[in-house]
Design an enzyme around this catalytic site. Sequence first.
Site, short mmCIF file in Angstrom:
data_model
loop_
_atom_site.label_atom_id
_atom_site.label_comp_id
_atom_site.label_asym_id
_atom_site.label_seq_id
_atom_site.Cartn_x
_atom_site.Cartn_y
_atom_site.Cartn_z
N GLY A 263 0.58 -0.99 0.15
CA GLY A 263 -0.27 -0.06 -0.06
C GLY A 263 0.76 1.31 -0.23
O GLY A 263 1.86 1.43 -0.56
N HIS A 264 0.21 2.54 0.83
CA HIS A 264 0.76 3.72 0.86
C HIS A 264 2.40 3.20 1.32
O HIS A 264 3.24 4.09 0.78
CB HIS A 264 -0.06 4.83 1.33
CG HIS A 264 0.51 5.47 1.14
ND1 HIS A 264 0.44 6.41 0.05
CD2 HIS A 264 0.34 6.78 2.46
CE1 HIS A 264 0.63 8.03 0.80
NE2 HIS A 264 0.00 8.19 1.84
N PHE A 265 2.22 3.21 2.68
CA PHE A 265 3.86 2.68 3.26
C PHE A 265 4.73 1.64 2.62
O PHE A 265 4.51 1.38 3.40
CB PHE A 265 3.51 3.15 4.61
CG PHE A 265 3.06 4.87 5.31
CD1 PHE A 265 3.85 5.12 5.60
CD2 PHE A 265 1.73 5.28 5.58
CE1 PHE A 265 3.82 6.80 6.37
CE2 PHE A 265 1.36 6.54 5.92
CZ PHE A 265 2.52 7.08 6.61
#
Length: 283
Positions: A263-265
């Site tokens: 995902g994002h991180f």
Amino acid sequence: MTSIAYRTVDVDGLNVFYREAGPADAPTLLLLHGFPSAGHMFRDLIPKLADRVHIVAPDLPGFGQSDMPARDVFEYTFEHLADVIDRFTEVIGLNRFALYVFDYGAPTGFRIAAKHPERITAIISQNGNAYEEGLSEGWNPIRAYWQDRSQANRDALRAFLTPETTRWQYTHGTPDETAVSPDGSTLDNAYLARPDAHEVQLELFGDYGSNVALYPAFQEYFRTHQPPLLAVWGSNDPFFLPAGAEAFKRDLPNADVQFLNTGHFALETHAEEIAAAITKFLG
């Protein structure tokens, strides 16, 4: 064992905290974090690079251990954040450096690169966007606020600042949520719990439209100066879509674009893979 120094420097009256590691005479990599985090998000990456790269990772004003001045004395805009980090690089003597940009670090770093193209040796973009097609529908509530700065639209964004949402940003899109340590999100939530921190973040939400307005200027910088670019992207990011990573190739035909099943991180789950890609990219 990698030795990391934790320093604070006065930048025109503002204390900017930063992490520094690696040989001082090695090529420099400036790490720019995103929302709602700070330089601690690079804790797993720094030791994997610091044997061959000089690493500098500042906390943006209003984030982490850097000063968070009152809103009546400090304008919380991305232009101002970029100005402070630009001066930070000058104060600590960085003349040439590569950029690692993530989330808020992207509009900060791209402003610096467009202003000082001669200083930038390369760019690593990890879910750091510069194209409208990279923005998902998850931006719609924030877009509504930057287009209409009403109190109702501002208050609607407070849901982005809850502990539950911070944790969700860390885990959404990861194949195994149990592989994501709670340490990063817990620390971010502690910083967000400080007095006035929510209002600071809401100011930046409202200013995010200034970044989108500059996308054509960032793209012109890419086309004109052709910086070497590695895009390493969590493909399940709910905010910055894979199309934003692919779009770099439109202006930088030699860009190296890689996707990770996370995902994002992305550093929370794929620091090893990202470090290997950076090492190969920087040579």
